[in-house]
Motif scaffolding. Structure first.
Motif, PDB file in Angstrom:
ATOM      1  N   LYS A  84       1.714   9.551  -4.768  1.00 53.31           N
ATOM      2  CA  LYS A  84       1.145   9.625  -3.580  1.00 53.31           C
ATOM      3  C   LYS A  84       1.986   8.578  -2.646  1.00 53.31           C
ATOM      4  O   LYS A  84       2.484   7.533  -3.434  1.00 53.31           O
ATOM      5  N   THR A  85       2.131   8.660  -1.398  1.00 54.51           N
ATOM      6  CA  THR A  85       2.781   7.851  -0.632  1.00 54.51           C
ATOM      7  C   THR A  85       2.288   6.254  -0.459  1.00 54.51           C
ATOM      8  O   THR A  85       2.834   5.420  -0.244  1.00 54.51           O
ATOM      9  N   SER A  86       0.750   6.349  -0.846  1.00 50.86           N
ATOM     10  CA  SER A  86       0.242   5.103  -0.849  1.00 50.86           C
ATOM     11  C   SER A  86       0.515   4.077  -1.941  1.00 50.86           C
ATOM     12  O   SER A  86       0.353   2.729  -1.922  1.00 50.86           O
ATOM     13  N   GLU A  89       3.164   1.878  -0.609  1.00 46.91           N
ATOM     14  CA  GLU A  89       2.632   0.764   0.219  1.00 46.91           C
ATOM     15  C   GLU A  89       1.712  -0.219  -0.609  1.00 46.91           C
ATOM     16  O   GLU A  89       2.061  -1.732  -0.384  1.00 46.91           O
TER      17      GLU A  89
END
Ligand code: AR6
Length: 172
Positions: A84-86, A89
């Motif tokens: 996931k893109t998280s 981050e």
């Protein structure tokens, strides 16, 4: 003067102000670099970690270094890689928040392992790019503060990835 250096080998042997631990959210120890740090630090580290009430992914908490050659350990919890893109981050936050904690404690040298690149399964190349970009951004944002950052590689593969990344950056 601030700097980014590379070191191949065991992070528990380094003499810097703080080493970073790739911990899990319990902060109560584990395998990999976490296990190595707790073994080298001795039981005092676990005792102090028990008082911290864990740590969320991307956050960082500081303890003493006990029997380690460093005065401090900064514990951070990397993302368990999910695609996931998280993830990116969260990994960025680990490096950023560890550096912030070091600065808050008036520390000027810090060594990082490849957070999330072992048991947590983050693809090594992607993780290295995030690590390098983040520490550079942090140094730019904190250009009035001296911080010597060491990136520790523990395998030939990681060493080669960083060597290539550093060479690519110097060509830019
Ligand atoms: N010095 C430097 N780097 C090391 C050392 C060492 N002594 N030992 C391993 N590495 P990992 P994660 C490298 O699995 O992926 C633990 O059980 C290793 O080659 O330690 O963030 C925690 O408790 C890899 O590149 O951490 C968590 O449950 C990097 O350190 C979970 O593992 C990180 O690998 C965290 O997983």
């Amino acid at each position: 003067m601030s700097s980014i250096n590379y070191h191949s080998g065991d992070i528990t042997k380094l003499k810097v102000d703080a080493i970073v631990n790739a911990a899990n959210s319990s902060l109560l120890g584990g395998g990999g670099v976490d296990g190595a740090i707790h073994r080298a630090a001795g039981p005092g580290l676990l005792e102090e970690c028990r008082t911290l009430n864990g740590c969320r992914t991307g956050e960082a908490k500081i303890t003493g270094g006990y029997n380690l050659p460093v005065a401090h350990v900064i514990h951070t919890v990397g993302p368990i890689y999910s695609g996931k893109t998280s993830d990116a981050e969260d990994l960025h936050n680990c490096y950023w928040n560890s550096l912030d904690v070091a600065k808050t404690n008036n520390l000027h040298s810090i060594a990082f392992p490849g957070i999330s690149t072992g048991v947590y399964g983050y693809p090594k190349k992607d993780a290295a790019k995030i690590a390098l970009t983040t520490v550079k951004q942090w140094l730019e944002k904190n250009s009035d503060y001296d911080m010597a950052i060491t990136i520790v590689t523990f395998s030939e593969e990681d060493y080669l990835i960083y060597q290539k990344l550093a060479a690519d950056v110097s060509k830019e």
